[in-house]
Design a protein around this motif. Structure first.
Motif, PDB file in Angstrom:
ATOM      1  N   GLY A  24      60.113  22.520  40.651  1.00  0.00           N
ATOM      2  CA  GLY A  24      58.889  22.241  41.394  1.00  0.00           C
ATOM      3  C   GLY A  24      59.008  22.604  42.864  1.00  0.00           C
ATOM      4  O   GLY A  24      58.054  23.109  43.472  1.00  0.00           O
ATOM      5  N   THR A  25      60.189  22.362  43.450  1.00  0.00           N
ATOM      6  CA  THR A  25      60.391  22.689  44.862  1.00  0.00           C
ATOM      7  C   THR A  25      60.364  24.191  45.091  1.00  0.00           C
ATOM      8  O   THR A  25      59.683  24.688  46.004  1.00  0.00           O
ATOM      9  N   VAL A  26      61.095  24.927  44.283  1.00  0.00           N
ATOM     10  CA  VAL A  26      61.156  26.388  44.453  1.00  0.00           C
ATOM     11  C   VAL A  26      59.783  27.001  44.243  1.00  0.00           C
ATOM     12  O   VAL A  26      59.292  27.794  45.066  1.00  0.00           O
ATOM     13  N   LEU A  27      59.132  26.655  43.131  1.00  0.00           N
ATOM     14  CA  LEU A  27      57.808  27.206  42.856  1.00  0.00           C
ATOM     15  C   LEU A  27      56.801  26.765  43.910  1.00  0.00           C
ATOM     16  O   LEU A  27      55.988  27.577  44.392  1.00  0.00           O
ATOM     17  N   GLY A  28      56.857  25.503  44.307  1.00  0.00           N
ATOM     18  CA  GLY A  28      55.893  24.992  45.274  1.00  0.00           C
ATOM     19  C   GLY A  28      56.008  25.656  46.630  1.00  0.00           C
ATOM     20  O   GLY A  28      54.992  26.040  47.229  1.00  0.00           O
ATOM     21  N   ALA A  69      38.803  36.984  56.229  1.00  0.00           N
ATOM     22  CA  ALA A  69      38.019  35.772  55.976  1.00  0.00           C
ATOM     23  C   ALA A  69      38.051  35.392  54.507  1.00  0.00           C
ATOM     24  O   ALA A  69      38.028  34.197  54.162  1.00  0.00           O
ATOM     25  N   ILE A  70      38.132  36.374  53.615  1.00  0.00           N
ATOM     26  CA  ILE A  70      38.162  36.086  52.181  1.00  0.00           C
ATOM     27  C   ILE A  70      39.460  35.370  51.812  1.00  0.00           C
ATOM     28  O   ILE A  70      39.454  34.360  51.100  1.00  0.00           O
ATOM     29  N   LEU A  71      40.596  35.890  52.301  1.00  0.00           N
ATOM     30  CA  LEU A  71      41.880  35.263  52.000  1.00  0.00           C
ATOM     31  C   LEU A  71      41.951  33.862  52.593  1.00  0.00           C
ATOM     32  O   LEU A  71      42.468  32.933  51.958  1.00  0.00           O
ATOM     33  N   ARG A  72      41.439  33.702  53.791  1.00  0.00           N
ATOM     34  CA  ARG A  72      41.453  32.370  54.408  1.00  0.00           C
ATOM     35  C   ARG A  72      40.614  31.383  53.602  1.00  0.00           C
ATOM     36  O   ARG A  72      41.011  30.240  53.404  1.00  0.00           O
ATOM     37  N   ALA A  73      39.458  31.833  53.126  1.00  0.00           N
ATOM     38  CA  ALA A  73      38.588  30.952  52.349  1.00  0.00           C
ATOM     39  C   ALA A  73      39.239  30.567  51.020  1.00  0.00           C
ATOM     40  O   ALA A  73      39.186  29.403  50.600  1.00  0.00           O
ATOM     41  N   ILE A  74      39.867  31.528  50.342  1.00  0.00           N
ATOM     42  CA  ILE A  74      40.521  31.234  49.067  1.00  0.00           C
ATOM     43  C   ILE A  74      41.679  30.266  49.269  1.00  0.00           C
ATOM     44  O   ILE A  74      41.854  29.307  48.497  1.00  0.00           O
ATOM     45  N   ALA A  75      42.483  30.498  50.311  1.00  0.00           N
ATOM     46  CA  ALA A  75      43.618  29.612  50.576  1.00  0.00           C
ATOM     47  C   ALA A  75      43.139  28.205  50.925  1.00  0.00           C
ATOM     48  O   ALA A  75      43.719  27.208  50.473  1.00  0.00           O
ATOM     49  N   TRP A  76      42.071  28.114  51.727  1.00  0.00           N
ATOM     50  CA  TRP A  76      41.546  26.794  52.075  1.00  0.00           C
ATOM     51  C   TRP A  76      41.046  26.066  50.835  1.00  0.00           C
ATOM     52  O   TRP A  76      41.271  24.865  50.670  1.00  0.00           O
ATOM     53  N   ALA A  77      40.362  26.787  49.953  1.00  0.00           N
ATOM     54  CA  ALA A  77      39.844  26.170  48.731  1.00  0.00           C
ATOM     55  C   ALA A  77      40.989  25.695  47.836  1.00  0.00           C
ATOM     56  O   ALA A  77      40.903  24.622  47.224  1.00  0.00           O
ATOM     57  N   TYR A  78      42.048  26.476  47.763  1.00  0.00           N
ATOM     58  CA  TYR A  78      43.206  26.077  46.944  1.00  0.00           C
ATOM     59  C   TYR A  78      43.798  24.770  47.468  1.00  0.00           C
ATOM     60  O   TYR A  78      44.050  23.831  46.692  1.00  0.00           O
ATOM     61  N   VAL A  79      44.027  24.713  48.762  1.00  0.00           N
ATOM     62  CA  VAL A  79      44.593  23.497  49.355  1.00  0.00           C
ATOM     63  C   VAL A  79      43.656  22.309  49.137  1.00  0.00           C
ATOM     64  O   VAL A  79      44.090  21.202  48.808  1.00  0.00           O
ATOM     65  N   VAL A 108      41.398  21.794  46.746  1.00  0.00           N
ATOM     66  CA  VAL A 108      41.318  21.358  45.350  1.00  0.00           C
ATOM     67  C   VAL A 108      42.580  20.621  44.936  1.00  0.00           C
ATOM     68  O   VAL A 108      42.522  19.504  44.389  1.00  0.00           O
ATOM     69  N   PHE A 109      43.756  21.198  45.200  1.00  0.00           N
ATOM     70  CA  PHE A 109      44.987  20.620  44.678  1.00  0.00           C
ATOM     71  C   PHE A 109      45.445  19.396  45.471  1.00  0.00           C
ATOM     72  O   PHE A 109      46.247  18.617  44.970  1.00  0.00           O
ATOM     73  N   ARG A 110      44.951  19.229  46.682  1.00  0.00           N
ATOM     74  CA  ARG A 110      45.231  17.986  47.395  1.00  0.00           C
ATOM     75  C   ARG A 110      44.262  16.882  47.000  1.00  0.00           C
ATOM     76  O   ARG A 110      44.545  15.705  47.227  1.00  0.00           O
ATOM     77  N   SER A 111      43.136  17.252  46.415  1.00  0.00           N
ATOM     78  CA  SER A 111      42.118  16.260  46.062  1.00  0.00           C
ATOM     79  C   SER A 111      42.357  15.632  44.701  1.00  0.00           C
ATOM     80  O   SER A 111      42.011  14.465  44.485  1.00  0.00           O
ATOM     81  N   ILE A 112      42.935  16.402  43.765  1.00  0.00           N
ATOM     82  CA  ILE A 112      43.118  15.923  42.396  1.00  0.00           C
ATOM     83  C   ILE A 112      44.458  15.198  42.291  1.00  0.00           C
ATOM     84  O   ILE A 112      45.479  15.745  42.692  1.00  0.00           O
ATOM     85  N   PRO A 113      44.489  13.983  41.754  1.00  0.00           N
ATOM     86  CA  PRO A 113      45.763  13.268  41.589  1.00  0.00           C
ATOM     87  C   PRO A 113      46.736  14.060  40.715  1.00  0.00           C
ATOM     88  O   PRO A 113      46.335  14.789  39.797  1.00  0.00           O
ATOM     89  N   LEU A 114      48.024  13.884  41.000  1.00  0.00           N
ATOM     90  CA  LEU A 114      49.046  14.645  40.282  1.00  0.00           C
ATOM     91  C   LEU A 114      49.015  14.355  38.789  1.00  0.00           C
ATOM     92  O   LEU A 114      49.163  15.269  37.970  1.00  0.00           O
ATOM     93  N   LEU A 142      52.290  23.742  41.430  1.00  0.00           N
ATOM     94  CA  LEU A 142      50.971  24.003  42.019  1.00  0.00           C
ATOM     95  C   LEU A 142      50.544  22.865  42.945  1.00  0.00           C
ATOM     96  O   LEU A 142      49.941  23.101  43.995  1.00  0.00           O
ATOM     97  N   HIS A 143      50.856  21.643  42.551  1.00  0.00           N
ATOM     98  CA  HIS A 143      50.531  20.499  43.401  1.00  0.00           C
ATOM     99  C   HIS A 143      51.347  20.546  44.690  1.00  0.00           C
ATOM    100  O   HIS A 143      50.818  20.316  45.787  1.00  0.00           O
ATOM    101  N   GLN A 144      52.628  20.859  44.571  1.00  0.00           N
ATOM    102  CA  GLN A 144      53.495  20.905  45.746  1.00  0.00           C
ATOM    103  C   GLN A 144      53.108  22.047  46.670  1.00  0.00           C
ATOM    104  O   GLN A 144      53.247  21.940  47.899  1.00  0.00           O
ATOM    105  N   ALA A 145      52.620  23.152  46.127  1.00  0.00           N
ATOM    106  CA  ALA A 145      52.286  24.312  46.949  1.00  0.00           C
ATOM    107  C   ALA A 145      51.182  24.007  47.944  1.00  0.00           C
ATOM    108  O   ALA A 145      51.188  24.536  49.069  1.00  0.00           O
TER     109      ALA A 145
END
Length: 331
Positions: free
Chosen positions: A96-100, A116-126, A128-134, A182-185
């Motif tokens: 999990g550490t290495v992949l994350g 702007a596209i890459l920034r928007a995708i990265a922001w959305a990823y962070v 979503v995965f910070r919002s959903i419990p592990l 994915l959660h750690q990333a």
């Protein structure tokens, strides 16, 4: 002819005059004979004594309360099943550490990109995965085959050249590693981004003025300075991930907490088995904390030309000083 010599006497200490409101001036000569008395802090000592009493009571309860069942604790603390479960816990933490952090570094680079596209995708990823419990993420990845029966390789939105069953590709362990990584990333991306933007922009400007390539600026100038800000939070995330592996018990993976549950479900000894898992988690996090100390000390070389001594070095110095005092030599 007589030559007279005159030795100037020491200048008299100036005496302060009376203040404007008529208060008497302080006689400095009278203060020379006063003894300095340290300030007393009785309530501080009382609070410390009360804390020691509470700790002593807790330690006494641990030693005398039969409910802790230390005999069962000693039996299972080094049991083969527990040691195998510890290995699985460390395996999940490492994967999990290495992949994350690999994915997190890519997401952090996307968030710092000029696109702007890459920034928007990265922001959305962070987001979503910070919002959903592990635990929700793990259960979702564990049941991914319900949504996608097969994985295929081919042209996007077109024909596939080959496919395999999802169950055969994504096992329970694979789903756990994927969910943890994915959660750690998401958290690792923000930690890395924060460390990079904390580096003074003048460092990059000076490197660019010297004609240093951008990849070399990042690798040799920005990253070593950013690591001092990244490491404390990154180590905290690794320790959190180590404890977070206990959540994979919902997937019936034999990590430490799941194995403790299996044993106390069979024997009924809940408290001693929970203490077995607790003590092992404390031991593992202590080892990680020691590693964090030495890694931070290594990356602090640029800021501290003479790093402070390590606890082991302090212990050796204390032993040498004590031995020298015992033999009457110089420390």
């Amino acid at each position: 002819m007589t030559v007279s010599t005159h030795v100037p006497s020491a200048p008299a200490r100036p005496r302060p005059e009376a203040t404007a409101d008529g208060a008497a001036a302080v006689d400095l000569d009278a203060l020379d004979g006063l003894r300095t008395v340290p300030a007393r802090h009785p309530w501080r000592w009382a609070a410390g004594a009360a804390a020691l009493v509470v700790l002593a009571q807790f330690a006494h309860g641990l030693a005398t309360n039969p409910g802790w069942d230390w005999a069962t604790f000693r039996v299972y603390f080094t049991a083969e099943t527990i040691l195998r479960a510890i290995g699985r816990t460390l395996e999940l933490t490492a994967y999990g550490t290495v992949l994350g952090f690999l994915l997190g570094a890519g997401v952090a680079a996307m968030r710092l990109s000029r696109s702007a596209i890459l920034r928007a995708i990265a922001w959305a990823y962070v987001w979503v995965f910070r919002s959903i419990p592990l635990i929700v993420q793990l259960v979702f990845w564990f049941n991914l085959s319900y949504l996608y029966k097969r994985f295929g390789i081919g042209i996007p939105f077109g024909p596939t050249f080959g496919d395999v069953e999802t169950v055969g590709v994504l096992s329970a362990l694979g789903a756990a590693v994927l969910g943890l990584g994915l959660h750690q990333a998401a958290f690792a991306a923000e930690i890395i981004r924060g460390g990079i933007i904390a580096v003074d922009a003048g460092q990059r400007e000076a490197a660019a003025a010297l004609g240093i390539p951008r990849w070399r600026q990042a690798w040799r100038i920005v990253l070593p300075q950013a690591m001092r800000g990244i490491l404390p939070a990154a180590a905290n995330e690794v320790i959190s991930l180590l404890k977070g592996t206990s959540v994979v018990y919902v997937m019936a993976i034999g990590e430490l907490f799941y194995q403790a549950q299996v044993i106390y479900g069979r024997t009924g000894r809940v408290v001693p088995l929970l203490m077995v898992a607790t003590v092992w988690y404390v031991v593992l996090t202590t080892v990680l904390s020691i590693g964090q100390y030495y890694v931070e000390r290594y990356f602090a070389r640029g800021a501290q030309h003479t790093p402070p001594p390590t606890p082991l070095q302090r212990l050796r110095a204390f032993a040498r000083t004590a031995a020298a005092r015992t033999t009457g030599g110089q420390p």
